[in-house]
Design a protein around this motif. Structure first.
Motif, short mmCIF file in Angstrom:
data_model
loop_
_atom_site.label_atom_id
_atom_site.label_comp_id
_atom_site.label_asym_id
_atom_site.label_seq_id
_atom_site.Cartn_x
_atom_site.Cartn_y
_atom_site.Cartn_z
N ARG A 3 0.85 -1.19 0.00
CA ARG A 3 0.00 0.00 0.00
C ARG A 3 0.88 1.24 0.00
O ARG A 3 1.79 1.35 0.83
CB ARG A 3 -0.91 0.02 1.22
N ILE A 5 1.50 5.00 0.80
CA ILE A 5 0.96 6.02 1.71
C ILE A 5 0.98 7.38 0.99
O ILE A 5 2.04 7.82 0.54
CB ILE A 5 1.79 6.10 2.99
N THR A 10 -1.19 12.65 4.36
CA THR A 10 -0.59 12.19 5.61
C THR A 10 0.04 13.36 6.39
O THR A 10 -0.10 13.45 7.61
CB THR A 10 0.48 11.11 5.33
N THR A 14 -1.29 14.60 9.98
CA THR A 14 -0.31 14.63 11.07
C THR A 14 -0.26 16.01 11.71
O THR A 14 -0.21 16.13 12.95
CB THR A 14 1.08 14.24 10.55
N ALA A 188 -6.58 10.03 14.33
CA ALA A 188 -5.52 9.06 14.01
C ALA A 188 -6.12 7.70 13.65
O ALA A 188 -5.68 7.04 12.70
CB ALA A 188 -4.58 8.92 15.21
N ILE A 189 -7.15 7.27 14.39
CA ILE A 189 -7.77 5.98 14.12
C ILE A 189 -8.46 5.98 12.75
O ILE A 189 -8.31 5.04 11.95
CB ILE A 189 -8.77 5.63 15.23
N TYR A 191 -7.89 7.87 10.16
CA TYR A 191 -6.94 7.94 9.04
C TYR A 191 -6.22 6.60 8.87
O TYR A 191 -5.97 6.17 7.73
CB TYR A 191 -5.93 9.06 9.25
N THR A 192 -5.89 5.94 9.96
CA THR A 192 -5.26 4.62 9.87
C THR A 192 -6.18 3.62 9.18
O THR A 192 -5.74 2.84 8.30
CB THR A 192 -4.88 4.11 11.27
N LEU A 193 -7.46 3.64 9.53
CA LEU A 193 -8.42 2.75 8.88
C LEU A 193 -8.56 3.08 7.40
O LEU A 193 -8.68 2.17 6.55
CB LEU A 193 -9.77 2.84 9.58
N LEU A 195 -6.24 4.34 5.48
CA LEU A 195 -5.05 3.84 4.79
C LEU A 195 -5.14 2.34 4.56
O LEU A 195 -4.72 1.84 3.51
CB LEU A 195 -3.80 4.18 5.60
N ARG A 196 -5.68 1.61 5.51
CA ARG A 196 -5.78 0.16 5.36
C ARG A 196 -6.78 -0.24 4.29
O ARG A 196 -6.70 -1.34 3.74
CB ARG A 196 -6.17 -0.47 6.69
N ARG A 198 -7.10 1.38 1.50
CA ARG A 198 -6.58 1.71 0.17
C ARG A 198 -6.17 0.44 -0.55
O ARG A 198 -5.63 -0.50 0.05
CB ARG A 198 -5.36 2.64 0.30
#
Length: 206
Positions: A3, A5, A10, A14, A188-189, A191-193, A195-196, A198
């Motif tokens: 994946r 980023i 990002t 951040t 943060a959670i 955005y992390t989800l 990204l996963r 993608r």
């Protein structure tokens, strides 16, 4: 398959998370200690010697015992007072010059009460006068909130005013800090989800 980023999103996320954490730390490490010191000062005010009602608003004088002379009430109105019903509040003329004085004469449960008072010497404690500004308006209008003299002895026909209550001064900075930290964690959670979710990309082949 990997994946990739996205760089710019990002960086933006951040920076947003860092800003929210900084705001939380500001509330926790700066605003909260200052408010606690301010409340400690206010808690000591009722035991200090009586003073003349101040001409200029100064929040450090809240709950101090004070007295003032109302030469002539120019207006007497009722304002909500929660469980006590309504507060009878008089705008007073104190001289040819100056901002005048606001006096809380007492309380009543009759919303149609007609209060008559000719003025005179008033003793009591210093409190905030009712503020008609909205929450949003107060963010942009930094004019100090006017002070009011809460009479120790109610005028005829009125019930006594409440005693000085430090709990009436809000101290929400710990809650504000928690909210900012919570918002940072949620961002943060999410955005992390994101990204996963993608799609993966295949590595380039030679």
């Amino acid at each position: 398959m990997t994946r990739r980023i996205p760089i710019i999103p990002t960086i933006l996320v951040t920076l947003a998370i860092a800003a929210m954490i900084a705001l939380g730390l500001w509330q926790l490490l700066d605003r909260l200690p200052k408010k606690e010191a301010f409340l400690a000062q206010l808690a000591a005010n009722p035991a200090k010697p009586p003073m003349a009602f101040p001409r200029i608003p100064d929040e450090t004088l809240l709950f101090r015992r004070a007295s003032g002379l109302c030469l002539q009430p120019t207006n007497i109105k009722l304002a909500g007072a929660g469980k006590s019903g309504f507060r009878a509040i008089a705008d007073c003329r104190t001289g040819a010059e100056g901002p005048g004085m606001i006096v809380q004469l007492g309380t009543t449960r009759d919303p149609m009460a007609k209060i008559t008072w000719a003025g005179g010497e008033v003793s009591g404690y210093i409190s905030h006068a009712p503020d008609g500004r909205s929450l949003i308006g107060s963010l942009f209008d930094h004019t100090p909130q006017r002070l009011m003299l809460v009479a120790a002895t109610p005028q005829a026909g009125l019930s006594p005013n409440g005693k000085p209550d430090i709990a009436s001064v809000p101290n929400n900075h710990l809650a504000y800090a928690g909210q900012w930290f919570f918002f940072a964690a949620i961002a943060a959670i999410i955005y992390t989800l994101a990204l996963r979710r993608r799609p993966r990309t295949e590595p380039a082949t030679r």
